[in-house]
Design an enzyme around this catalytic site. Sequence first.
Site, short mmCIF file in Angstrom:
data_model
loop_
_atom_site.label_atom_id
_atom_site.label_comp_id
_atom_site.label_asym_id
_atom_site.label_seq_id
_atom_site.Cartn_x
_atom_site.Cartn_y
_atom_site.Cartn_z
N ARG A 39 0.82 -1.23 0.00
CA ARG A 39 0.00 0.00 0.00
C ARG A 39 0.85 1.27 0.00
O ARG A 39 0.44 2.30 -0.48
CB ARG A 39 -0.89 0.06 1.26
CG ARG A 39 -1.89 -1.01 1.41
CD ARG A 39 -2.64 -0.84 2.75
NE ARG A 39 -1.83 -1.13 3.93
CZ ARG A 39 -1.68 -2.34 4.46
NH1 ARG A 39 -2.29 -3.37 3.93
NH2 ARG A 39 -0.92 -2.54 5.53
N CYS A 130 6.95 -1.91 25.27
CA CYS A 130 7.29 -0.54 25.66
C CYS A 130 7.23 -0.31 27.18
O CYS A 130 8.10 0.34 27.76
CB CYS A 130 6.39 0.46 24.94
SG CYS A 130 4.72 -0.14 24.68
N SER A 160 -0.40 6.07 21.41
CA SER A 160 0.56 5.75 20.34
C SER A 160 1.10 4.34 20.51
O SER A 160 1.63 3.77 19.55
CB SER A 160 1.70 6.75 20.30
OG SER A 160 2.36 6.79 21.55
N HIS A 242 4.51 6.72 28.04
CA HIS A 242 3.84 5.88 29.04
C HIS A 242 4.31 6.28 30.44
O HIS A 242 5.49 6.57 30.64
CB HIS A 242 4.21 4.40 28.84
CG HIS A 242 3.64 3.77 27.61
ND1 HIS A 242 2.74 4.38 26.76
CD2 HIS A 242 3.85 2.53 27.07
CE1 HIS A 242 2.43 3.56 25.78
NE2 HIS A 242 3.10 2.44 25.94
N1 LIG Z 1 3.93 1.87 19.48
C1 LIG Z 1 4.66 1.42 20.49
O1 LIG Z 1 4.75 2.02 21.58
C2 LIG Z 1 5.40 0.15 20.36
C3 LIG Z 1 6.31 -0.18 21.35
C4 LIG Z 1 7.00 -1.38 21.24
C5 LIG Z 1 6.75 -2.20 20.18
N2 LIG Z 1 5.84 -1.84 19.23
C6 LIG Z 1 5.65 -2.76 18.10
O2 LIG Z 1 6.11 -2.16 16.92
C7 LIG Z 1 5.32 -2.61 15.81
C8 LIG Z 1 4.78 -1.43 15.01
O3 LIG Z 1 4.08 -0.54 15.84
P1 LIG Z 1 3.63 0.91 15.34
O4 LIG Z 1 3.14 1.57 16.57
O5 LIG Z 1 4.69 1.58 14.53
O6 LIG Z 1 2.40 0.54 14.35
P2 LIG Z 1 1.78 1.39 13.17
O7 LIG Z 1 1.96 2.85 13.40
O8 LIG Z 1 0.40 0.88 13.00
O9 LIG Z 1 2.64 1.00 11.88
C9 LIG Z 1 2.63 -0.30 11.33
C10 LIG Z 1 3.68 -0.41 10.22
O10 LIG Z 1 3.72 -1.76 9.76
C11 LIG Z 1 3.61 -1.76 8.35
N3 LIG Z 1 2.96 -2.97 7.85
C12 LIG Z 1 1.73 -3.43 8.15
N4 LIG Z 1 1.48 -4.57 7.45
C13 LIG Z 1 2.58 -4.81 6.70
C14 LIG Z 1 2.94 -5.83 5.77
N5 LIG Z 1 2.10 -6.83 5.46
N6 LIG Z 1 4.16 -5.77 5.17
C15 LIG Z 1 5.01 -4.78 5.47
N7 LIG Z 1 4.73 -3.77 6.33
C16 LIG Z 1 3.53 -3.80 6.94
C17 LIG Z 1 2.77 -0.56 8.04
O11 LIG Z 1 2.93 -0.21 6.69
P3 LIG Z 1 1.71 0.44 5.83
O12 LIG Z 1 1.72 1.91 6.20
O13 LIG Z 1 2.15 0.17 4.43
O14 LIG Z 1 0.46 -0.28 6.25
C18 LIG Z 1 3.38 0.47 9.01
O15 LIG Z 1 4.58 0.96 8.45
C19 LIG Z 1 4.28 -3.53 16.44
O16 LIG Z 1 4.81 -4.84 16.38
C20 LIG Z 1 4.20 -3.10 17.86
O17 LIG Z 1 3.77 -4.13 18.71
C21 LIG Z 1 5.18 -0.69 19.28
#
Ligand SMILES: NC(=O)c1ccc[n+]([C@@H]2O[C@H](COP(=O)([O-])OP(=O)(O)OC[C@H]3O[C@@H](n4cnc5c(N)ncnc54)[C@H](OP(=O)(O)O)[C@@H]3O)[C@@H](O)[C@H]2O)c1
Length: 345
Positions: A39, A130, A160, A242
């Site tokens: 996408r 996190c 977030s 957090h």
């Molecule tokens: N947010 C936090 O505080 C936090 C902390 C620790 C760990 N995490 C982990 O980090 C990860 C991402 O979190 P986020 O907060 O950045 O989520 P997010 O803002 O929803 O972003 C998700 C990302 O994943 C990509 N993605 C989704 N489906 C995909 C696919 N099939 N192939 C390749 N890329 C794909 C999306 O790309 P598109 O834009 O193309 O859909 C986007 O770049 C999760 O595993 C989460 O558990 C998050």
Amino acid sequence: MGYKVAVVGATGNVGREMLAILAERGFPVSEVIPLASRRSVGQEVSFGDKVLKVKALEHFDFSDTDICLMSAGGTVSKEWSPKIGAAGCVVIDNSSAFRYDSDVPLIVPEVNADAVAGFTKRNIIANPNCSTAQLVVALKPLHDRFGIKRVVVSTYQSVSGAGKEGMDELDRQTKALYSMKDPETKKFPARIAFNLIPHIDVFMEDGYTKEEWKMTVETKKILDPKIKLTATCVRVPVFIAHSEAVNIECEQPITAEEAREILRAAPGVLVIDKQENGGYATPLDAAGEDATYVSRIREDATVENGLAFWCVSDNLRKGAALNAVQIAEVLINRKLIQPRAKAAA
Ligand SMILES: NC(=O)c1ccc[n+]([C@@H]2O[C@H](COP(=O)([O-])OP(=O)(O)OC[C@H]3O[C@@H](n4cnc5c(N)ncnc54)[C@H](OP(=O)(O)O)[C@@H]3O)[C@@H](O)[C@H]2O)c1
């Protein structure tokens, strides 16, 4: 010569922060490749003063990439991290997919950097949840000195932490309420605007949620399997950072003044602790910063050798992107990897 680094999830909250942190810290890169889903192909993201075009993960060949910072959720990690690791590229994985595997190190560099060396079994290193990352940064120096037996923690987690969709939901619901419209609830299990939700991730059989379980299991793996931890995880209407109210029970007698002194000298911790208006850290103070802030340090007289404190950190930085980049720095500084282009030359 620098390292070829891929960032998977580069259009997401954590991925964008990873690109910013790699640039800010002058990480030694030869090339940075932002990857996301189909996408997003062609979408532009910033890397320092450069603009990079996003490519599709599914068409990318990792055979000469050195490091992959993986941040696209558990399903993508489960499918791709083992394949990328098998192609010889070291994966630093932000999802929970591999955190509990015994052959995958789970690392917070201020706490257990030495465990990184175990990455060679699968070429995967896991980044913690996190809420766990900031907690163990604050617990480690206290554990070393006083021997922590038990932790009781309540979290106040920003939206977030639930990705871009979480932030959009708080924004949308707030605007709807100010316009006297019905706030639609899609991402969270209840309305988040002007509310809070004591439910993050799925419920487990024992009544805890998976987010709470993760804090217990990850603290044991990173810091000490003997530490007992009970958590209550709550989503709050804050965009970034957090907060945690923490009570610890130690083997050794502990005073607030000693704890303050030890925390002041601890890596990654910033103590802000004045008993006056504003003499403590709030999520707004921590957003965009690298430190784990500790405030409100006081003795807890309800248990033997008890201490209570408040701990705040940016969940997208120390809770995710910064910690991942710090792990990559450990690999390089300890000469555990070298650029594959150089090795081939
Ligand atoms: N947010 C936090 O505080 C936090 C902390 C620790 C760990 N995490 C982990 O980090 C990860 C991402 O979190 P986020 O907060 O950045 O989520 P997010 O803002 O929803 O972003 C998700 C990302 O994943 C990509 N993605 C989704 N489906 C995909 C696919 N099939 N192939 C390749 N890329 C794909 C999306 O790309 P598109 O834009 O193309 O859909 C986007 O770049 C999760 O595993 C989460 O558990 C998050």
